[in-house]
Design an enzyme around this catalytic site. Structure first.
Site, PDB file in Angstrom:
ATOM      1  N   PRO A 241      22.934 -20.062 -66.159  1.00  0.00           N
ATOM      2  CA  PRO A 241      22.499 -19.437 -67.416  1.00  0.00           C
ATOM      3  C   PRO A 241      22.368 -20.452 -68.553  1.00  0.00           C
ATOM      4  O   PRO A 241      21.775 -20.164 -69.577  1.00  0.00           O
ATOM      5  CB  PRO A 241      23.603 -18.431 -67.725  1.00  0.00           C
ATOM      6  CG  PRO A 241      24.360 -18.250 -66.462  1.00  0.00           C
ATOM      7  CD  PRO A 241      24.197 -19.504 -65.667  1.00  0.00           C
TER       8      PRO A 241
ATOM      9  N   GLU B 144      32.580 -18.406 -61.602  1.00  0.00           N
ATOM     10  CA  GLU B 144      32.401 -18.667 -63.038  1.00  0.00           C
ATOM     11  C   GLU B 144      31.507 -19.876 -63.294  1.00  0.00           C
ATOM     12  O   GLU B 144      31.066 -20.100 -64.405  1.00  0.00           O
ATOM     13  CB  GLU B 144      33.760 -18.847 -63.727  1.00  0.00           C
ATOM     14  CG  GLU B 144      34.388 -17.533 -64.167  1.00  0.00           C
ATOM     15  CD  GLU B 144      34.538 -16.530 -63.016  1.00  0.00           C
ATOM     16  OE1 GLU B 144      33.941 -15.450 -63.101  1.00  0.00           O
ATOM     17  OE2 GLU B 144      35.247 -16.838 -62.030  1.00  0.00           O
TER      18      GLU B 144
ATOM     19  N   ARG C  62       3.631 -19.225 -54.664  1.00  0.00           N
ATOM     20  CA  ARG C  62       2.333 -18.569 -54.841  1.00  0.00           C
ATOM     21  C   ARG C  62       1.323 -19.439 -55.571  1.00  0.00           C
ATOM     22  O   ARG C  62       0.134 -19.108 -55.631  1.00  0.00           O
ATOM     23  CB  ARG C  62       2.476 -17.189 -55.486  1.00  0.00           C
ATOM     24  CG  ARG C  62       2.989 -17.199 -56.891  1.00  0.00           C
ATOM     25  CD  ARG C  62       3.221 -15.792 -57.404  1.00  0.00           C
ATOM     26  NE  ARG C  62       1.974 -15.070 -57.684  1.00  0.00           N
ATOM     27  CZ  ARG C  62       1.114 -15.393 -58.635  1.00  0.00           C
ATOM     28  NH1 ARG C  62       1.337 -16.453 -59.385  1.00  0.00           N
ATOM     29  NH2 ARG C  62       0.022 -14.683 -58.838  1.00  0.00           N
TER      30      ARG C  62
ATOM     31  N   ASP D 217      -4.485 -14.179 -62.983  1.00  0.00           N
ATOM     32  CA  ASP D 217      -3.186 -13.570 -63.163  1.00  0.00           C
ATOM     33  C   ASP D 217      -2.679 -13.471 -64.581  1.00  0.00           C
ATOM     34  O   ASP D 217      -3.001 -14.290 -65.402  1.00  0.00           O
ATOM     35  CB  ASP D 217      -2.158 -14.419 -62.426  1.00  0.00           C
ATOM     36  CG  ASP D 217      -1.453 -13.588 -61.429  1.00  0.00           C
ATOM     37  OD1 ASP D 217      -0.956 -12.542 -61.838  1.00  0.00           O
ATOM     38  OD2 ASP D 217      -1.443 -13.976 -60.274  1.00  0.00           O
TER      39      ASP D 217
HETATM   40  C1  JA8 Z   1      23.570 -17.013 -63.071  1.00  0.00           C
HETATM   41 BR1  JA8 Z   1      27.213 -17.452 -61.190  1.00  0.00          BR
HETATM   42  C2  JA8 Z   1      25.420 -17.672 -61.732  1.00  0.00           C
HETATM   43  C3  JA8 Z   1      24.671 -18.701 -61.169  1.00  0.00           C
HETATM   44  C4  JA8 Z   1      23.366 -18.904 -61.577  1.00  0.00           C
HETATM   45  C5  JA8 Z   1      22.831 -18.053 -62.517  1.00  0.00           C
HETATM   46  S1  JA8 Z   1      21.245 -18.064 -63.239  1.00  0.00           S
HETATM   47  C6  JA8 Z   1      21.650 -16.688 -64.224  1.00  0.00           C
HETATM   48  N1  JA8 Z   1      20.778 -16.123 -65.117  1.00  0.00           N
HETATM   49  N2  JA8 Z   1      22.877 -16.277 -64.019  1.00  0.00           N
HETATM   50  C7  JA8 Z   1      24.893 -16.822 -62.663  1.00  0.00           C
END
Ligand code: JA8
Length: 250
Positions: free
Chosen positions: A89, A116, A154, A169
């Site tokens: 994230p 985590e 794709r 697209d």
């Molecule tokens: C996560 Br745990 C974890 C690993 C990778 C990602 S990419 C994302 N939006 N959330 C959570």
């Protein structure tokens, strides 16, 4: 295009990768997705992939040794010559532009974290890139990796069969797509727009473009900033904005 995906859940990813378009693309040899089980690179009796965080605070962190061993063993001499993407994230946001950028490479590694997070040394000394698919938190990187494989695959010539499909697209031109209809022409009293039945290809193209512009203006005005627009498009948008102003002042 070759993908190397590092995960604790290879079975979960398997079905999607072998279904439909991605499955056919793999059979045709246009893409190849190799799944590497991180647990296979543990060396202890319990095959441990995670541990408690230094400094406390609860939750679990993925250990660096199995991840380094897995990636180094799979990539070999290609290490340092290809992107090693950590899904997190905290990464840069994935979009069609990032997909196009990744599609330029012939080999791509994707590391799926769980728990985590992963030990910081993976981030600093193994990954070359960190990518997030959106501002929400998943339970693991597997879905993010599938999304990236899908969006990049794709773009590879031959994967979609029809090359026109990519160009037209949504997001390729920077605009949302026009509405699509198929038979029947009347369904529960809801009619297909007359213009689409007219056989007048110029009128159909003009209608579709206007619908695309209208949709983008209403739903995703932010996209108009970078969209490829010509003079005619700008005139249509000006007209739509004028109509809008009239409606709201009445
Ligand atoms: C996560 Br745990 C974890 C690993 C990778 C990602 S990419 C994302 N939006 N959330 C959570």
């Amino acid at each position: 295009m070759n993908f190397d995906v590092f995960t604790l859940l290879p079975d979960v990813m398997q079905a999607y990768l072998h279904a439909s378009i991605l499955g056919k693309a793999q059979e045709a040899g246009l893409i190849h997705v190799k799944l590497h089980n991180i647990r296979d690179f543990t060396t202890d009796r319990h095959r441990t992939t995670d541990d408690e965080p230094y400094g406390g605070g609860g939750g679990m962190v993925m250990k660096p040794e199995p991840l380094f061993a897995a990636v180094e063993s799979a990539l070999g001499d290609d290490m340092g010559k290809m992107p090693v993407v950590l899904l997190t994230p905290q990464g840069r946001l994935f979009d069609q532009g990032v997909a196009r950028e990744l599609a330029q490479h012939t080999r791509l590694a994707l590391i799926c974290g769980r728990y985590e997070g992963v030990d910081e040394r993976v981030r600093c000394h193994l990954a070359t890139d960190e990518i997030s698919i959106g501002d929400y938190v998943l339970t693991g990187g597997e879905l993010a990796a599938l999304i990236i494989v899908d969006a990049v695959a794709r773009l590879i010539t031959g994967v979609l069969g029809d090359t026109q499909a990519v160009k037209k697209d949504s997001h390729a031109s920077g605009l949302l797509e026009h509405p699509h209809y198929t038979r029947p022409a009347s369904f529960r009293g809801w009619e297909v727009p007359e213009v689409l039945l007219s056989g007048d290809h110029a009128r159909i193209a003009a209608w579709r473009r206007e619908q695309s512009l209208q949709r983008t203006l209403h739903r995703r005005p932010d996209l108009l900033e970078h969209a490829e627009l010509d003079e005619a498009d700008r005139n249509i948008l000006d007209q739509l904005l004028k109509e809008e102003r009239n409606h709201s002042s009445r």
